[in-house]
Motif scaffolding. Sequence first.
Motif, mmCIF file in Angstrom:
data_model
loop_
_atom_site.group_PDB
_atom_site.id
_atom_site.type_symbol
_atom_site.label_atom_id
_atom_site.label_comp_id
_atom_site.label_asym_id
_atom_site.label_seq_id
_atom_site.Cartn_x
_atom_site.Cartn_y
_atom_site.Cartn_z
ATOM 1 N N THR A 103 0.852 -1.193 0.000
ATOM 2 C CA THR A 103 0.000 0.000 0.000
ATOM 3 C C THR A 103 0.889 1.244 0.000
ATOM 4 O O THR A 103 2.014 1.213 0.510
ATOM 5 N N THR A 104 0.391 2.326 -0.606
ATOM 6 C CA THR A 104 1.049 3.624 -0.581
ATOM 7 C C THR A 104 -0.018 4.696 -0.386
ATOM 8 O O THR A 104 -1.216 4.429 -0.545
ATOM 9 N N THR A 105 0.428 5.904 -0.082
ATOM 10 C CA THR A 105 -0.519 7.012 0.026
ATOM 11 C C THR A 105 -0.729 7.733 -1.290
ATOM 12 O O THR A 105 -1.759 8.375 -1.484
ATOM 13 N N ASP A 106 0.242 7.637 -2.207
ATOM 14 C CA ASP A 106 0.095 8.315 -3.499
ATOM 15 C C ASP A 106 0.801 7.568 -4.627
ATOM 16 O O ASP A 106 1.084 8.140 -5.674
ATOM 17 N N GLY A 107 1.125 6.300 -4.451
ATOM 18 C CA GLY A 107 1.816 5.537 -5.471
ATOM 19 C C GLY A 107 3.317 5.466 -5.280
ATOM 20 O O GLY A 107 3.977 4.618 -5.873
ATOM 21 N N THR A 108 3.888 6.326 -4.443
ATOM 22 C CA THR A 108 5.341 6.359 -4.229
ATOM 23 C C THR A 108 5.705 6.490 -2.761
ATOM 24 O O THR A 108 6.635 5.827 -2.292
ATOM 25 N N ASN A 109 4.995 7.328 -2.025
ATOM 26 C CA ASN A 109 5.358 7.635 -0.643
ATOM 27 C C ASN A 109 4.648 6.706 0.343
ATOM 28 O O ASN A 109 3.578 6.167 0.061
ATOM 29 N N ASN A 110 5.295 6.569 1.511
ATOM 30 C CA ASN A 110 4.738 5.788 2.625
ATOM 31 C C ASN A 110 4.399 4.362 2.198
ATOM 32 O O ASN A 110 3.313 3.847 2.451
ATOM 33 N N VAL A 111 5.354 3.706 1.548
ATOM 34 C CA VAL A 111 5.136 2.342 1.059
ATOM 35 C C VAL A 111 5.217 1.361 2.228
ATOM 36 O O VAL A 111 6.166 1.382 3.008
ATOM 37 N N ILE A 112 4.220 0.503 2.347
ATOM 38 C CA ILE A 112 4.191 -0.551 3.357
ATOM 39 C C ILE A 112 4.000 -1.881 2.652
ATOM 40 O O ILE A 112 3.098 -2.036 1.828
ATOM 41 N N VAL A 113 4.883 -2.840 2.953
ATOM 42 C CA VAL A 113 4.758 -4.206 2.442
ATOM 43 C C VAL A 113 4.009 -5.025 3.490
ATOM 44 O O VAL A 113 4.458 -5.161 4.629
ATOM 45 N N TRP A 114 2.847 -5.563 3.091
ATOM 46 C CA TRP A 114 2.002 -6.330 4.009
ATOM 47 C C TRP A 114 2.117 -7.816 3.694
ATOM 48 O O TRP A 114 2.282 -8.211 2.533
ATOM 49 N N VAL A 115 1.991 -8.660 4.700
ATOM 50 C CA VAL A 115 1.938 -10.112 4.509
ATOM 51 C C VAL A 115 1.214 -10.709 5.703
ATOM 52 O O VAL A 115 1.311 -10.199 6.823
ATOM 53 N N ALA A 116 0.450 -11.759 5.453
ATOM 54 C CA ALA A 116 -0.249 -12.470 6.531
ATOM 55 C C ALA A 116 0.507 -13.744 6.859
ATOM 56 O O ALA A 116 0.990 -14.442 5.964
ATOM 57 N N GLY A 117 0.621 -14.054 8.143
ATOM 58 C CA GLY A 117 1.346 -15.238 8.571
ATOM 59 C C GLY A 117 0.507 -16.496 8.429
ATOM 60 O O GLY A 117 0.274 -17.202 9.411
ATOM 61 N N VAL A 118 0.038 -16.782 7.204
ATOM 62 C CA VAL A 118 -0.767 -17.976 6.986
ATOM 63 C C VAL A 118 0.094 -19.214 7.221
ATOM 64 O O VAL A 118 1.281 -19.230 6.909
ATOM 65 N N ALA A 119 -0.532 -20.227 7.789
ATOM 66 C CA ALA A 119 0.188 -21.435 8.172
ATOM 67 C C ALA A 119 1.317 -21.112 9.148
ATOM 68 O O ALA A 119 2.237 -21.889 9.332
ATOM 69 N N GLY A 120 1.259 -19.933 9.764
ATOM 70 C CA GLY A 120 2.253 -19.507 10.740
ATOM 71 C C GLY A 120 1.543 -18.936 11.960
ATOM 72 O O GLY A 120 0.727 -19.606 12.595
ATOM 73 N N ASP A 121 1.835 -17.642 12.265
ATOM 74 C CA ASP A 121 1.187 -17.040 13.430
ATOM 75 C C ASP A 121 -0.209 -16.520 13.126
ATOM 76 O O ASP A 121 -0.908 -16.063 14.023
ATOM 77 N N GLN A 122 -0.645 -16.556 11.845
ATOM 78 C CA GLN A 122 -1.988 -16.149 11.420
ATOM 79 C C GLN A 122 -2.314 -14.712 11.842
ATOM 80 O O GLN A 122 -3.431 -14.400 12.244
ATOM 81 N N ARG A 123 -1.323 -13.832 11.714
ATOM 82 C CA ARG A 123 -1.508 -12.417 11.999
ATOM 83 C C ARG A 123 -1.071 -11.578 10.816
ATOM 84 O O ARG A 123 -0.260 -12.017 9.988
ATOM 85 N N LEU A 124 -1.618 -10.370 10.744
ATOM 86 C CA LEU A 124 -1.241 -9.430 9.699
ATOM 87 C C LEU A 124 0.022 -8.685 10.132
ATOM 88 O O LEU A 124 0.151 -8.251 11.276
ATOM 89 N N HIS A 125 0.991 -8.521 9.196
ATOM 90 C CA HIS A 125 2.246 -7.834 9.470
ATOM 91 C C HIS A 125 2.516 -6.801 8.376
ATOM 92 O O HIS A 125 2.196 -7.029 7.209
ATOM 93 N N GLY A 126 3.101 -5.662 8.774
ATOM 94 C CA GLY A 126 3.448 -4.612 7.818
ATOM 95 C C GLY A 126 4.876 -4.140 8.030
ATOM 96 O O GLY A 126 5.341 -3.997 9.167
#
Length: 471
Positions: A103-126
């Motif tokens: 996700t970003t705020t305008d396509g370039t700034n404040n980029v966050i890489v998200w992933v879910a711990g599926v088959a792991g801790d089953q939590r959302l991480h950024g």
Amino acid sequence: MINVPGATPSQLVLALGKDRNAYLINRNNLGGITAPVAQANMVSGATNRGTSAVTYHTSQGTYFAFHDDGNAISAYKITAANPPTIVFAWSVGQSGRGSPWVTTTDGTNNVIVWVAGVAGDQRLHGYNGDTGAVIYAGGGPNELMSGTRQWNTGMVARGRIYFGADNKVYAFRLPTGTPTPTPTATATATPTSTPTATATARPTATATPTPTPRPTASPTPTPTATFTPTPTPTATATSTPTAIPTATPTPTTRPTATPTATATATSTATVSPTPTPIGTAIPHPVGSFVATAISCTETDLSWSYCCLDLANGGFDIERGTDNIHFTQINQVGFWERSYQDVTAPSGLNYYRIRAFNDYGVGDYSFASATRPSCQSPTPTATPTPSPTATPTSTATPTPIRSPTPTATPTNCIVPNFLGLKLNRAQRIWSGAGFTTQVIVQSRQGQTISWQSIPAGTSANCNTTIITVTTR
């Protein structure tokens, strides 16, 4: 597909191989078979299997990120050069086997890489897209998901993150500032306002005050001529502003209903705080499985495991010499994460490991190591020719000296350092037969994440120098 402004070529296709390499090819020149535009070994040392990669742009460059089988999410930067190159950006330990999204705020700034711990801790991480710094660490009990499946990715819409699981969808809402409520007009009603005056307010407001006030005499049934001239101008001025504000508060009730509906749609209503019971599913594949030949008498195996589903279970360890036929050499408990094999023959050995519990067995994970021989080569004796007696001569023949053979350089097999502790590097290197020193480029931490020469390479035992990097 990846676009890298300033690079030549700039329109590229990324391929992540099971050989732990990343490849960039020119998508405008895909005919035939040729070398890639760029190629790099993934320093995480684990296979990328099943998960999808994500690409994004920041003010610092163009990146791609992916989640591998070694319980890590890693990002690499593609340089704007001719030709472009792949360089390491960051890597963070992350259990599970989910595919990342950005996700970003305008396509370039404040980029966050998200992933879910599926088959792991089953939590959302950024994570920060440029540095890998943790932005969101999974939340508390109300943010724990259940029933997630490997390789899935999330989606973003209208300020929320959505992630699908078994028979349900989880929604995560980012906190925002409290909106300022729209001011509501306060009606200043007068004691003379009546429903009759409200209904007749609009025609009265448009009428011009003429000397014939008879049409506005409807508020009173008395048609007396002396009453009409005096109160008519006063009633018109008072009822017109009074009636209009009294109708204004009606639509202000709509915004007050919006927060109520929003609150019922948050993830807290669907998230189950109860974790998955221990040992109620078939085990997951083992991660970060590494085999390292320490000496001619010992090969060390190490691995990791993501979950808590091995109650009454453990790990099956098998070995073979052709990567086809395997024999079980041991079975260890679920708490074990290493094993020392002291019975392997010299030469190349293949290993595989799988987890098991009361509900079945997981998929195999593979590794290999070459164990050096403990026997020193036996020198070949050079025979001394015996003189042949000649009946006509008594002279002793001079023996012919055999030429000294030229020593052939001895090669050793480069071991796999990835995932091992730094303080074991030199011992492992020497145990493989090398006589040189290991060069260390330490960043932070004590776990080796990259080596300059790939494992399994045959190199000179006396002149080869290797460099390792920690994280």
